[in-house]
Design an enzyme around this catalytic site. Structure first.
Site, PDB file in Angstrom:
ATOM      1  N   TYR A 167      42.453  44.994  49.601  1.00 17.75           N
ATOM      2  CA  TYR A 167      42.014  43.587  49.649  1.00 17.75           C
ATOM      3  C   TYR A 167      41.054  43.328  50.821  1.00 17.75           C
ATOM      4  CZ  TYR A 167      46.106  42.744  46.608  1.00 17.75           C
ATOM      5  OH  TYR A 167      47.056  42.780  45.609  1.00 17.75           O
TER       6      TYR A 167
ATOM      7  N   HIS B  18      50.289  51.262  45.665  1.00 15.18           N
ATOM      8  CA  HIS B  18      49.648  50.163  44.931  1.00 15.18           C
ATOM      9  C   HIS B  18      49.604  50.397  43.415  1.00 15.18           C
ATOM     10  CE1 HIS B  18      46.563  46.747  45.634  1.00 15.18           C
ATOM     11  NE2 HIS B  18      47.130  46.608  44.462  1.00 15.18           N
TER      12      HIS B  18
HETATM   13  N1  LIG Z   1      50.039  44.959  42.888  1.00 11.89           N
HETATM   14  C1  LIG Z   1      48.949  44.697  42.214  1.00 11.89           C
HETATM   15  O1  LIG Z   1      48.315  45.561  41.593  1.00 11.89           O
HETATM   16  C2  LIG Z   1      48.459  43.272  42.168  1.00 11.89           C
HETATM   17  C3  LIG Z   1      47.527  42.883  41.189  1.00 11.89           C
HETATM   18  C4  LIG Z   1      47.113  41.553  41.161  1.00 11.89           C
HETATM   19  C5  LIG Z   1      47.621  40.658  42.109  1.00 11.89           C
HETATM   20  N2  LIG Z   1      48.499  41.070  43.071  1.00 11.89           N
HETATM   21  C6  LIG Z   1      49.034  40.135  44.105  1.00 11.89           C
HETATM   22  O2  LIG Z   1      49.555  38.981  43.459  1.00 11.89           O
HETATM   23  C7  LIG Z   1      48.906  37.820  43.944  1.00 11.89           C
HETATM   24  C8  LIG Z   1      48.831  36.746  42.874  1.00 11.89           C
HETATM   25  O3  LIG Z   1      48.183  37.196  41.711  1.00 11.89           O
HETATM   26  P1  LIG Z   1      46.713  36.705  41.288  1.00 11.89           P
HETATM   27  O4  LIG Z   1      45.959  36.388  42.516  1.00 11.89           O
HETATM   28  O5  LIG Z   1      46.185  37.738  40.352  1.00 11.89           O
HETATM   29  O6  LIG Z   1      46.957  35.429  40.383  1.00 11.89           O
HETATM   30  P2  LIG Z   1      47.843  34.092  40.387  1.00 11.89           P
HETATM   31  O7  LIG Z   1      48.531  33.885  41.674  1.00 11.89           O
HETATM   32  O8  LIG Z   1      48.641  34.093  39.129  1.00 11.89           O
HETATM   33  O9  LIG Z   1      46.717  32.965  40.175  1.00 11.89           O
HETATM   34  C9  LIG Z   1      45.768  32.668  41.164  1.00 11.89           C
HETATM   35  C10 LIG Z   1      44.807  31.641  40.562  1.00 11.89           C
HETATM   36  O10 LIG Z   1      45.537  30.457  40.216  1.00 11.89           O
HETATM   37  C11 LIG Z   1      44.963  29.310  40.844  1.00 11.89           C
HETATM   38  N3  LIG Z   1      46.102  28.473  41.289  1.00 11.89           N
HETATM   39  C12 LIG Z   1      46.915  28.653  42.360  1.00 11.89           C
HETATM   40  N4  LIG Z   1      47.864  27.723  42.405  1.00 11.89           N
HETATM   41  C13 LIG Z   1      47.660  26.899  41.342  1.00 11.89           C
HETATM   42  C14 LIG Z   1      48.324  25.751  40.866  1.00 11.89           C
HETATM   43  N5  LIG Z   1      49.386  25.244  41.484  1.00 11.89           N
HETATM   44  N6  LIG Z   1      47.840  25.154  39.739  1.00 11.89           N
HETATM   45  C15 LIG Z   1      46.766  25.665  39.084  1.00 11.89           C
HETATM   46  N7  LIG Z   1      46.101  26.772  39.501  1.00 11.89           N
HETATM   47  C16 LIG Z   1      46.539  27.376  40.623  1.00 11.89           C
HETATM   48  C17 LIG Z   1      44.141  29.855  41.987  1.00 11.89           C
HETATM   49  O11 LIG Z   1      42.992  29.077  42.182  1.00 11.89           O
HETATM   50  P3  LIG Z   1      42.726  28.279  43.577  1.00 11.89           P
HETATM   51  O12 LIG Z   1      42.485  29.324  44.619  1.00 11.89           O
HETATM   52  O13 LIG Z   1      41.511  27.454  43.252  1.00 11.89           O
HETATM   53  O14 LIG Z   1      43.955  27.465  43.833  1.00 11.89           O
HETATM   54  C18 LIG Z   1      43.730  31.239  41.491  1.00 11.89           C
HETATM   55  O15 LIG Z   1      42.533  31.144  40.719  1.00 11.89           O
HETATM   56  C19 LIG Z   1      47.551  38.365  44.408  1.00 11.89           C
HETATM   57  O16 LIG Z   1      46.856  37.466  45.227  1.00 11.89           O
HETATM   58  C20 LIG Z   1      47.964  39.644  45.082  1.00 11.89           C
HETATM   59  O17 LIG Z   1      48.511  39.374  46.371  1.00 11.89           O
HETATM   60  C21 LIG Z   1      48.940  42.357  43.092  1.00 11.89           C
END
Ligand SMILES: NC(=O)c1ccc[n+]([C@@H]2O[C@H](COP(=O)([O-])OP(=O)(O)OC[C@H]3O[C@@H](n4cnc5c(N)ncnc54)[C@H](OP(=O)(O)O)[C@@H]3O)[C@@H](O)[C@H]2O)c1
Length: 272
Positions: free
Chosen positions: A47, A105
């Site tokens: 990241y 990861h």
């Molecule tokens: N281990 C892995 O391979 C892996 C893969 C993917 C992700 N991850 C981890 O998991 C975390 C979360 O997953 P993600 O980032 O893919 O997706 P997520 O948390 O499901 O969704 C993030 C998106 O949702 C929006 N959002 C946030 N809160 C909201 C709400 N209350 N209402 C409506 N929309 C909202 C955000 O936009 P705004 O910023 O505009 O609020 C952003 O575009 C990552 O940041 C990372 O730390 C790990």
């Protein structure tokens, strides 16, 4: 705040995801999240924001020991020497002596799993991480990893939200007494327009994202939603003052399918 307990780890049920949060935005969001009561931050080497996560934590005034910090070793660092070196580099960027949880990861079939797990366990034994685990491991790989790892693996961090049926991984984690940590827990924001979640939300005075996150934590899953917007930080953690009924839980479970995945598997490997 609720906790998910596994293998001696006490993982706060809601954490802050930081993928794609960079530079000053990342440091500011982490600082504010901790001020709002978050005690769990998820980062990764790939990241490129470990430095800013550390900065945000220090700026928040919250004690290091009160925060559960996860980082993940990228797949190009899976040879034992590389794993140790890159973990020490992560700690230098975070300006921490250890992380709470160190994850592999993604599986990387190009390096023998037992070697990488040996190095991961060694990182724990050296005090670089309090706990260790994996991410994006299928049931078959998880079973192999649990058998091969000299130290307990406390979690599998996988994609999980109402549109993806993860029953098999949930059951495998439960069988091995591991936690499931849900990434993309609000389906990258897609849940905000969901009619079922909106209707249930109206009954509780909560948003669709809050219903979705509540559904996850009521399964004893830890969820790590990401937001770059300060106002959504409090929304995403304000889920501990209500409960979904069995009927509501079941209704949300019915939204899930085997093909609801938003993430592609890396390295040409397969999910099942
Ligand atoms: N281990 C892995 O391979 C892996 C893969 C993917 C992700 N991850 C981890 O998991 C975390 C979360 O997953 P993600 O980032 O893919 O997706 P997520 O948390 O499901 O969704 C993030 C998106 O949702 C929006 N959002 C946030 N809160 C909201 C709400 N209350 N209402 C409506 N929309 C909202 C955000 O936009 P705004 O910023 O505009 O609020 C952003 O575009 C990552 O940041 C990372 O730390 C790990």
């Amino acid at each position: 705040m609720d906790f998910v307990e596994a293998g001696g780890a006490k993982i706060p049920a809601i954490g802050l995801g930081t993928w794609e949060l960079r530079g000053r935005t990342c440091a500011r969001v982490v600082e504010q999240a901790l001020k709002f009561g978050y005690r769990h931050i998820d980062t990764a080497q790939i990241y490129e924001n470990e430095r800013e996560v550390g900065e945000g934590l220090r700026a928040s005034g919250v004690k290091r020991d009160d925060v559960f910090v996860t980082t993940k070793v990228w797949t190009t660092h899976f040879a034992p020497n590389d794993l140790e070196r890159s973990t020490k580099e992560s700690l230098a960027r975070l300006r921490m002596t250890e992380v709470d949880l160190l994850l592999l990861h993604w599986p990387n079939p190009q390096v023998p799993l037992a070697e990488t797990l040996g190095a991961l366990a060694h990182a724990k034994q050296m005090g670089l991480a309090r706990h260790i685990g994996v991410s994006n491991f299928t049931v078959a790989l998880l079973t192999e990893a649990v058998a091969a790892c000299p130290e307990p693996l406390v979690c599998d961090q996988v994609e999980y939200h109402p549109y993806l049926d993860q029953t098999k991984v949930r059951e495998a984690c439960a069988k091995s007494r591991m936690a499931l940590v849900a990434y993309s827990p609000i389906a990258k924001g897609a849940v905000k327009k969901d009619q079922t979640l909106s209707r249930i939300g109206r009954a509780h005075g909560k948003s669709p994202a809050q219903i979705c996150l509540r559904w996850l934590v009521q399964q004893n899953v830890s969820a790590i939603p990401r937001t770059s917007r300060i106002e959504r930080l409090s929304e995403n953690i304000d889920i501990f003052d209500f409960e979904l009924s069995d009927g509501e839980m079941a209704e949300i479970f019915r939204l899930g399918t085997a093909s609801g995945r938003l993430t592609n598997f890396a390295f040409g490997a397969k999910w099942d």
